[in-house]
Scaffold this motif. Structure first.
Motif, PDB file in Angstrom:
ATOM      1  N   ALA A  75     -13.535  36.873  31.203  1.00 40.24           N
ATOM      2  CA  ALA A  75     -13.615  35.432  31.406  1.00 40.24           C
ATOM      3  C   ALA A  75     -12.232  34.783  31.479  1.00 40.24           C
ATOM      4  O   ALA A  75     -12.112  33.652  31.922  1.00 40.24           O
ATOM      5  N   MET A  76     -11.182  35.462  31.044  1.00 41.39           N
ATOM      6  CA  MET A  76      -9.844  34.871  31.037  1.00 41.39           C
ATOM      7  C   MET A  76      -9.290  34.810  32.457  1.00 41.39           C
ATOM      8  O   MET A  76      -9.261  35.805  33.161  1.00 41.39           O
ATOM      9  N   LYS A  77      -8.869  33.609  32.862  1.00 37.76           N
ATOM     10  CA  LYS A  77      -8.367  33.437  34.216  1.00 37.76           C
ATOM     11  C   LYS A  77      -6.844  33.379  34.246  1.00 37.76           C
ATOM     12  O   LYS A  77      -6.209  34.069  35.014  1.00 37.76           O
ATOM     13  N   HIS A  78      -6.250  32.520  33.419  1.00 40.41           N
ATOM     14  CA  HIS A  78      -4.799  32.361  33.465  1.00 40.41           C
ATOM     15  C   HIS A  78      -4.179  32.267  32.080  1.00 40.41           C
ATOM     16  O   HIS A  78      -2.994  32.468  31.925  1.00 40.41           O
ATOM     17  N   GLY A  79      -4.914  31.945  31.048  1.00 39.84           N
ATOM     18  CA  GLY A  79      -4.382  31.898  29.693  1.00 39.84           C
ATOM     19  C   GLY A  79      -3.695  30.605  29.324  1.00 39.84           C
ATOM     20  O   GLY A  79      -3.079  30.514  28.264  1.00 39.84           O
ATOM     21  N   ALA A  80      -3.767  29.573  30.159  1.00 34.78           N
ATOM     22  CA  ALA A  80      -3.071  28.318  29.873  1.00 34.78           C
ATOM     23  C   ALA A  80      -3.667  27.597  28.668  1.00 34.78           C
ATOM     24  O   ALA A  80      -2.983  26.817  28.016  1.00 34.78           O
ATOM     25  N   ARG A  81      -4.925  27.856  28.376  1.00 31.42           N
ATOM     26  CA  ARG A  81      -5.569  27.191  27.244  1.00 31.42           C
ATOM     27  C   ARG A  81      -5.966  28.181  26.157  1.00 31.42           C
ATOM     28  O   ARG A  81      -6.837  27.892  25.348  1.00 31.42           O
ATOM     29  N   SER A  82      -5.331  29.333  26.123  1.00 33.95           N
ATOM     30  CA  SER A  82      -5.649  30.323  25.098  1.00 33.95           C
ATOM     31  C   SER A  82      -5.082  29.887  23.751  1.00 33.95           C
ATOM     32  O   SER A  82      -4.221  29.004  23.668  1.00 33.95           O
ATOM     33  N   ALA A  83      -5.558  30.492  22.689  1.00 35.26           N
ATOM     34  CA  ALA A  83      -5.111  30.125  21.338  1.00 35.26           C
ATOM     35  C   ALA A  83      -3.609  30.374  21.176  1.00 35.26           C
ATOM     36  O   ALA A  83      -2.896  29.575  20.556  1.00 35.26           O
ATOM     37  N   GLU A  84      -3.118  31.458  21.755  1.00 34.46           N
ATOM     38  CA  GLU A  84      -1.698  31.780  21.645  1.00 34.46           C
ATOM     39  C   GLU A  84      -0.840  30.722  22.353  1.00 34.46           C
ATOM     40  O   GLU A  84       0.172  30.264  21.803  1.00 34.46           O
ATOM     41  N   THR A  85      -1.251  30.303  23.549  1.00 39.50           N
ATOM     42  CA  THR A  85      -0.499  29.297  24.291  1.00 39.50           C
ATOM     43  C   THR A  85      -0.531  27.955  23.576  1.00 39.50           C
ATOM     44  O   THR A  85       0.486  27.250  23.513  1.00 39.50           O
ATOM     45  N   ARG A  86      -1.661  27.581  23.022  1.00 35.71           N
ATOM     46  CA  ARG A  86      -1.761  26.309  22.288  1.00 35.71           C
ATOM     47  C   ARG A  86      -0.852  26.304  21.065  1.00 35.71           C
ATOM     48  O   ARG A  86      -0.221  25.290  20.748  1.00 35.71           O
TER      49      ARG A  86
END
Length: 106
Positions: free
Chosen positions: A79-90
Motif C-alpha cells: 500500500a505504500m506509494k511514496h512515504g511522504a506521510r509515513s510515521a518516520e517522515t512525520r
C-alpha cells in the motif's frame, strides 16, 4: 466370461461411481462450508471455503508455493506509494519544525 462380471455389480451401485454421483454438482456446492470472512458491507462472504481452510481463495484461504496463505504481506508494504506521510517522515518533519523554532544565535 467370469472376468467381465467382476466389477459389474460395483459399477451398478451409483454411490461408488465418482463419474456419475447420485446428487448433482449444484447440490454438492450448496453443502460446501462457506468462507467466514466479512465483506465491507458487514455481510458474510458467500464463496465456498478452500478445502482445509476457513476462508475462500479471495480472503486468504489459498496456499502458494511457500505454503503461506494468500493476501497482502504483514505490514501491508504493497500500500505504500511514496512515504511522504509515513510515521518516520512525520517524526523527521516534527524535528525540523522544532529546530526552526529555536532562538537563532547571532
Amino acid at each position: 466370461m467370469r472376468a467381465s462380471k467382476r466389477g459389474a455389480n460395483k459399477m451398478n451401485n451409483q454411490a461408488n461411481n465418482p463419474m456419475h454421483p447420485m446428487e448433482p454438482l449444484e447440490a454438492r456446492l450448496a453443502k460446501a462450508p462457506r468462507c467466514l470472512a466479512r465483506t465491507r458491507s458487514g455481510k458474510p462472504c458467500q464463496s465456498p471455503a478452500v478445502k482445509g481452510a476457513k476462508r475462500c481463495r479471495m480472503h486468504g484461504g489459498g496456499k502458494n508455493r511457500e505454503g503461506r496463505g494468500s493476501g497482502a504481506p504483514a505490514g501491508n508494504c504493497n500500500a505504500m506509494k511514496h512515504g511522504a506521510r509515513s510515521a518516520e517522515t512525520r517524526k523527521i518533519m516534527a524535528m525540523v519544525r522544532a529546530w526552526d523554532k529555536l532562538p537563532k544565535e547571532s
